[in-house]
Scaffold this motif. Structure first.
Motif, mmCIF file in Angstrom:
data_model
loop_
_atom_site.group_PDB
_atom_site.id
_atom_site.type_symbol
_atom_site.label_atom_id
_atom_site.label_comp_id
_atom_site.label_asym_id
_atom_site.label_seq_id
_atom_site.Cartn_x
_atom_site.Cartn_y
_atom_site.Cartn_z
ATOM 1 N N THR A 19 25.733 49.093 41.380
ATOM 2 C CA THR A 19 26.288 48.860 41.223
ATOM 3 C C THR A 19 27.397 47.925 41.748
ATOM 4 N N LEU A 39 33.439 50.940 39.190
ATOM 5 C CA LEU A 39 33.613 52.096 39.809
ATOM 6 C C LEU A 39 35.363 52.187 39.855
ATOM 7 N N GLN A 63 25.799 54.053 42.582
ATOM 8 C CA GLN A 63 26.685 54.733 41.621
ATOM 9 C C GLN A 63 26.785 56.510 41.684
ATOM 10 N N THR A 81 26.163 59.863 41.374
ATOM 11 C CA THR A 81 25.613 60.356 40.415
ATOM 12 C C THR A 81 25.783 62.022 40.963
ATOM 13 N N TYR A 118 29.203 62.578 38.988
ATOM 14 C CA TYR A 118 28.615 62.865 37.878
ATOM 15 C C TYR A 118 28.175 64.211 37.728
#
Length: 201
Positions: A148, A153, A174, A176, A179
């Motif tokens: 990304t 971000l 990313q 993750t 998340y």
């Protein structure tokens, strides 16, 4: 480019103590404490949780390692002894959950504990332990997502220390781990709210 976070928290007698281990152990301790409190509240013994964890932790640990090795077997073909080299990393939560779940079924049957009641106690604790444990992946710069941009971000209002540490192999990734950690926390809160309204068993 800002240097990533060191994986080593400190040394004891020349042995590196990794942040990953500290974070995972912290998650386990929090999970045990929450489960023990809930066990007493629903009429089970606090010892039921500690007895379960006494064998459950090594069983889940072995399951997590076996799952990782089975699905990443090629590096171990030429040097099988590395299967036991846990300091090089390599644990899979899926294997830990499978092995731990099988142990839970056996434990409840052997001790005449309603399985669903024990799961009702354990489920929120597993989620919060997972939420904490994913930060070990963050320190190790693993379990990240696709490439990304920094601006993407930053637009998510992610703190700089996270953004800097997800710059991996020449690109921003990313996060993750973040998340999943956030979703696990939300799941933990949701289960607590549901449990306060109506017990499953």
């Amino acid at each position: 480019m800002t240097e990533g976070i060191s994986r080593t928290a400190f040394e004891i007698f020349g042995i590196d103590i990794y942040w990953y281990a500290i974070i995972i152990v912290s998650g386990v301790i929090v999970a045990m404490w929450l489960s023990a409190r809930e066990a007493e509240r629903v009429g089970l013994k606090e010892d039921d949780v500690s007895d379960f964890m006494l064998a459950g932790l090594p069983i889940a640990f072995i399951g997590a390692r076996l799952y990782y090795v089975l699905f990443n077997f090629e590096p171990y073909l030429n040097d099988p002894i590395q299967i036991f080299n846990l300091r090089s990393g390599g644990l899979a939560i899926y294997g830990g959950l499978i092995a731990g779940g099988l142990w839970l079924l056996f434990f409840c049957q052997r001790n005449f504990i309603p399985t669903w009641r024990f799961l009702d106690i354990a489920a929120p604790s597993v989620l919060i332990a997972q939420a904490i444990g994913r930060w070990g992946n963050f320190v190790n710069q693993e379990a990240y997502g696709p490439i990304t941009t920094r601006s993407f971000l930053e637009n998510l209002y992610i703190p700089d220390f996270i953004i800097n540490n997800v710059y991996i192999e020449g690109a921003y990734r990313q996060p993750t781990f973040l998340y999943e950690s956030v979703w696990s926390i939300l799941g933990f809160i949701l289960l607590l709210l549901l449990r306060s309204k109506k017990r499953l068993v």
